[in-house]
Design an enzyme around this catalytic site. Structure first.
Site, PDB file in Angstrom:
ATOM      1  N   PHE A 176       0.585  10.083  -7.627  1.00 43.69           N
ATOM      2  CA  PHE A 176       0.566   8.659  -7.281  1.00 43.69           C
ATOM      3  C   PHE A 176      -0.084   7.897  -8.414  1.00 43.69           C
ATOM      4  CE2 PHE A 176       0.079  10.683  -2.927  1.00 43.69           C
ATOM      5  CZ  PHE A 176       1.440  10.828  -2.815  1.00 43.69           C
ATOM      6  N   TRP A 221       2.578   1.609  -3.327  1.00 43.84           N
ATOM      7  CA  TRP A 221       1.640   2.076  -4.356  1.00 43.84           C
ATOM      8  C   TRP A 221       1.639   3.601  -4.409  1.00 43.84           C
ATOM      9  CZ3 TRP A 221      -2.695   5.247  -4.056  1.00 43.84           C
ATOM     10  CH2 TRP A 221      -3.478   5.310  -5.210  1.00 43.84           C
ATOM     11  N   HIS A 222       1.763   4.215  -3.222  1.00 42.91           N
ATOM     12  CA  HIS A 222       1.719   5.676  -3.169  1.00 42.91           C
ATOM     13  C   HIS A 222       2.930   6.320  -3.818  1.00 42.91           C
ATOM     14  CE1 HIS A 222      -1.609   5.180  -0.335  1.00 42.91           C
ATOM     15  NE2 HIS A 222      -1.932   6.397  -0.681  1.00 42.91           N
ATOM     16  N   GLY A 223       4.061   5.680  -3.746  1.00 40.99           N
ATOM     17  CA  GLY A 223       5.239   6.285  -4.360  1.00 40.99           C
ATOM     18  C   GLY A 223       6.430   5.362  -4.310  1.00 40.99           C
ATOM     19  N   MET A 236       0.847  -1.208   0.000  1.00 40.34           N
ATOM     20  CA  MET A 236       0.000   0.000   0.000  1.00 40.34           C
ATOM     21  C   MET A 236       0.882   1.258   0.000  1.00 40.34           C
ATOM     22  SD  MET A 236      -3.347   0.911   0.724  1.00 40.34           S
ATOM     23  CE  MET A 236      -4.397   1.575   2.007  1.00 40.34           C
TER      24      MET A 236
END
Lengths: 489, 369
Positions: free
Chosen positions: A489, A342-344, A339
């Protein structure tokens, strides 16, 4: 195209007028083309990637539909094609540079001469969102939760629908495709509800998020070594509010714009900083992502069979069978690391994800203690505690590097460095003011609004005042100076 | 609420908002002057032949004229400063600021000045390095204000030329220099409105937005007046904050340690750079109003002065002066209240013309002709 611009307001007005003027058959083609124009206003060259992801999953899903369940190998192969294309695109555009940097650093540390070349790669806006949507569509068809959509335009519009294309909410195909098939007729209520949401979203973005941005940028540009623990906590709160106003604003505008066009998109935020546990926080923050992660990552990792697909809820929905504690813990930490990633493509985001995993894990472990000592479970204890934990979690999310994030966390943990005010006085004041604004807004929404709705004589002038102030401030502050944070993102 | 009622409310609200915008906000105004208060005005020095020798916003024309003055063949002095340098309290016709008095006093020397309100020493450091790329100075004058050590960050409004020219510190750069270069880069136009992932080129959105905005600004006074409306709002917020917390000009301002260290580091860099280029430095603690108690914690103020003095003592090309008390109380003034009270407040930063004369005389005696 970004929502907080005059260009978008003109574009949206024209699209809405034409959309409702057209007969229902060409309407969706028009909306699909308008969505591609919306995307092309950033970089038209990247439309191909969007279409590649969409077309692949369209044909894979059709293939899955035509393949009987008994031919599981063929079905798995088809699913693998979808995952390879979508995750391959994500890997190339979002993560290749990260792996190149890290492998090169590792080679250097090992004194090896090998180096991977650095490629200049521009991250296409929204790639993390639309690839997740197309993956979920194929997974749902694979799992038998829905039939593949035969009409490309209906499916294509599910992927490219412009209000949610660039930063979500991450929508499930079943929710949008069904609405598109129903072909809703024009209703003034759509326009009224939609514009209200858009005004609210624009207000949050241009008045709060954009004006907080320079204060946050200035504060985070400081040398972390020069900060105290109190400063770090303040920075956590400040960025926590900035990102909330920014992302919630985007979601409100997306929901509003879709509503004007007669389409409902699920809610993405529900006053997350009112949560009294981290588990609840994730049922209130970026709801569409947390439910996606639950259905397509967390539950499969625990070994649980997912029976339905819904964008509602959040991590922690009841399971149809209970996995072992060990497996649940593994799934929890793995899910959160992914997770974060996924953001960066940065270690700071992984740290952010693991931070959440640790606190959710602790909440699970301490649940029996909270039951034994009711005081520990009271809102007066759990709300401030959860708020503090959630706000401090933003530190690695915004920090310039992993080292900076760790230095900042060390400031909070070291009692000798906890006290001291190294930011401008206004910075502390604004953080406190934002907290008051947030709690006040929640209280109005929760208690005063329902009461007002029963008193039209009072509610009408108050609503006029509210919209006059909002429109006035939007007009004054509307400038596309800051993109939405979640665009990256 | 029913759809038509909701839409009616929104239309009515939009009309009301339009009326407030049209009649509720002032027209064009200078927010710098507004911040100075009604009794103080800004003034930029000019040479005897009327050319610009002083800039605050680094406008293209000013810089071009300053460079032409500097190429006259005389030796050059650079004065760095804050609003004290470009403001006169209760200004009367013909009164000028100390840089202009100094320029007139030197026959064989040009005095160029770059001052900016609430300047911090990081900005001074960058501005000095930028000037040194085109002009050879043999002396510089640097006032160090306690107030300015509380400031941080770079402001695009006052570093216009550096931003337009994509200026960056060069040579051997440490973390501090690199961080300043980073901050400057973030203000430069090609990256300013974009996320780190975007490319450097202008997107169709940028182009269309710019065109629409220009058209709107040209055809609607209300649209063009939006920056002033923003300024008005921020001034009101500032005033409300002061009323709420009872903040006035005499309220004690605390030093912010991290910012102080950063600015003192920038000062040290200024002294290092001038030492390498053999430029004499006049470093001084500027005049402050002494007929009432200074708005600082006295121990912190004493510590600040001693730190600046000891930094100066480490370099042989630096002359240090403490001129905090040279301008007598009657030469200072008042400024409009910033916290809603009727009575004006004491102004600790800006003095009258005679104060400029006193400061100019002091500088003259300290500098080489």
């Amino acid at each position: 195209m970004i929502f907080n611009s005059v260009t978008f307001l003109i574009f949206f007005t024209l699209v809405s007028l034409l959309y409702w003027t057209l007969p229902s058959r060409p309407r969706y083609w028009f909306l699909f083309l308008a969505s591609l124009v919306f995307y092309a206003f950033w970089r038209w060259e990247y439309l191909g990637i969007l279409l590649l992801s969409a077309v692949t999953d369209y044909y894979v899903a059709r293939g899955l539909d035509e393949t009987p369940i008994e031919e599981s190998k063929k079905r798995k192969r088809l699913l693998a094609i979808s995952l390879s294309v979508n995750l391959g695109l994500l890997f190339y555009f979002k993560y290749l540079l990260f792996f190149t940097e890290n492998f090169n650093a590792l080679f250097e540390w090992l004194n090896a001469t090998t180096r991977f070349p650095y490629w200049e790669i521009v991250l296409p806006f929204g790639i993390s969102f639309y690839t997740f949507e197309t993956i979920s569509y194929t997974m749902d068809v694979y799992r038998g939760h829905m039939k593949a959509e035969k009409r490309f335009i209906t499916y294509g519009l599910f992927v490219a629908f412009f209000p949610k294309l660039v930063a979500g909410p991450i929508q499930r195909a079943s929710e949008l495709v069904e609405q598109l098939k129903e072909r809703p007729a024009f209703h003034w209520q759509f326009v009224a509800d939609g514009i209200q949401r858009m005004i609210y979203g624009l207000f949050l973005k241009v008045v709060f998020a954009d004006n907080l941005a320079p204060i946050v940028d200035e504060a985070y540009a400081m040398d972390p070594a020069a900060l105290s623990g109190i400063d770090v906590i303040t920075l956590g709160f400040l960025f926590g509010f900035q990102i909330y106003f920014d992302f919630a604003a985007y979601s409100h505008i997306a929901l509003g714009a879709a509503k004007v066009l007669g389409i409902s998109i699920p809610e993405n935020f529900n006053f997350p900083y009112i949560a009294t546990s981290m588990k609840e926080f994730w049922k209130r923050w970026h709801i569409s992502l947390s439910s996606w992660i639950r259905d397509y990552l967390y539950l499969p990792l625990t070994g649980t069979k997912v029976l339905v697909s819904t964008g509602k809820g959040g991590i922690g929905q009841s399971l149809d069978n209970e996995p072992t504690a060990k497996r649940k813990n593994f799934a929890l930490f793995a899910t959160w690391a992914i997770m974060g990633f996924w953001h960066g493509a940065n270690w700071t985001f992984i740290l952010w994800g693991l931070y959440h995993a640790v606190f959710i894990f602790l909440e699970r472990k301490l649940a029996p203690v909270r039951k034994r000592i009711p005081f520990l479970g009271s809102t007066w204890v759990t709300w401030p505690l959860t708020l503090g934990i959630a706000m401090v979690s933003w530190i690695p999310f915004r920090a310039q590097s992993l080292t900076d994030a760790l230095v900042m966390y060390a400031k909070i943990l070291d009692p000798r460095q906890l006290v001291g005010l190294n930011l401008r006085e206004n910075t502390y004041l604004i953080a406190a003011l934002m907290l008051i604004v947030f709690v006040f807004t929640w209280a109005v929404d929760e208690y005063i609004r329902p009461w007002l709705q029963t008193k039209p004589r009072i509610s009408v002038p108050i609503t006029i005042l509210q919209y006059t102030v909002a429109i006035l401030l939007i007009f004054i502050f509307l400038r596309p100076i800051n993109q939405f944070i979640y665009f990256q993102f | 609420m029913k759809a038509k009622l909701s839409l009616g409310i929104m239309v009515l609200s939009a009309v009301l908002a339009g009326l407030i915008l049209r009649f509720g906000f002032s027209g064009e105004r200078n927010f710098e002057d507004a911040a100075l208060g009604t009794m103080t005005v800004s003034y930029e020095a000019r040479s005897i032949d009327g050319r610009d020798i002083h800039t605050t916003k680094q406008r293209e024309k000013e810089i071009a004229e300053m460079l032409s003055v500097a190429s006259d063949g005389r030796r050059s002095t650079l004065i760095l400063g804050n609003s004290q340098t470009h403001s006169i309290n209760q200004k009367k016709e013909g009164e000028v600021v100390y840089p202009e008095i100094l320029d007139r006093a030197f026959s064989e020397r040009t005095v160029l000045t770059n001052s900016l309100p609430n300047a911090n020493l990081q900005e001074f450091y960058l501005i000095l390095n930028w000037w040194l790329e085109t002009v050879i100075f043999d002396q510089i004058v640097v006032p160090v204000f306690m107030d300015d050590l509380r400031e941080d960050g770079l402001r695009e409004d006052f570093l216009t030329a550096l931003i337009q020219e994509n200026f960056a510190l060069s040579g051997e750069l440490d973390d501090f220099d690199q961080s300043l270069n980073e901050q400057l880069r973030s203000l430069q136009p090609q990256t300013h409105a974009e996320s780190s992932e975007s490319s450097d080129s202008e997107t169709p959105q940028d182009f269309v937005e710019k065109e629409i905005n220009s058209w709107l600004a040209a055809h609607s006074k209300t649209w063009a007046n939006r920056p002033n409306a923003r300024g008005d709002l921020f001034m009101k917020l500032y005033s409300w904050r002061n009323i709420l917390f009872n903040i006035s000009a005499t309220t004690k301002r605390k030093m912010i340690p991290a910012r102080m260290s950063k600015n003192l580091l920038a000062l040290d860099r200024i002294l290092e750079r001038t030492s390498e280029d053999s430029i004499d430095v006049l470093l001084y603690i500027p005049p402050i109003r002494r007929d009432v108690e200074v708005p600082y914690d006295l121990a912190e103020y004493a510590q600040f002065k001693s730190e600046v003095e000891s930094m100066a003592a480490a370099y042989s090309h630096v002359q240090f002066k403490n001129w905090e008390g040279i301008v007598p109380g009657e030469l200072w003034g008042l400024k409009a209240s910033t916290n809603g009270k009727k009575e004006p407040e004491l102004d600790f930063m800006h003095f009258q013309f005679k104060g400029h004369q006193i400061l100019a005389d002091s500088i003259l005696t300290a500098l080489k002709p």
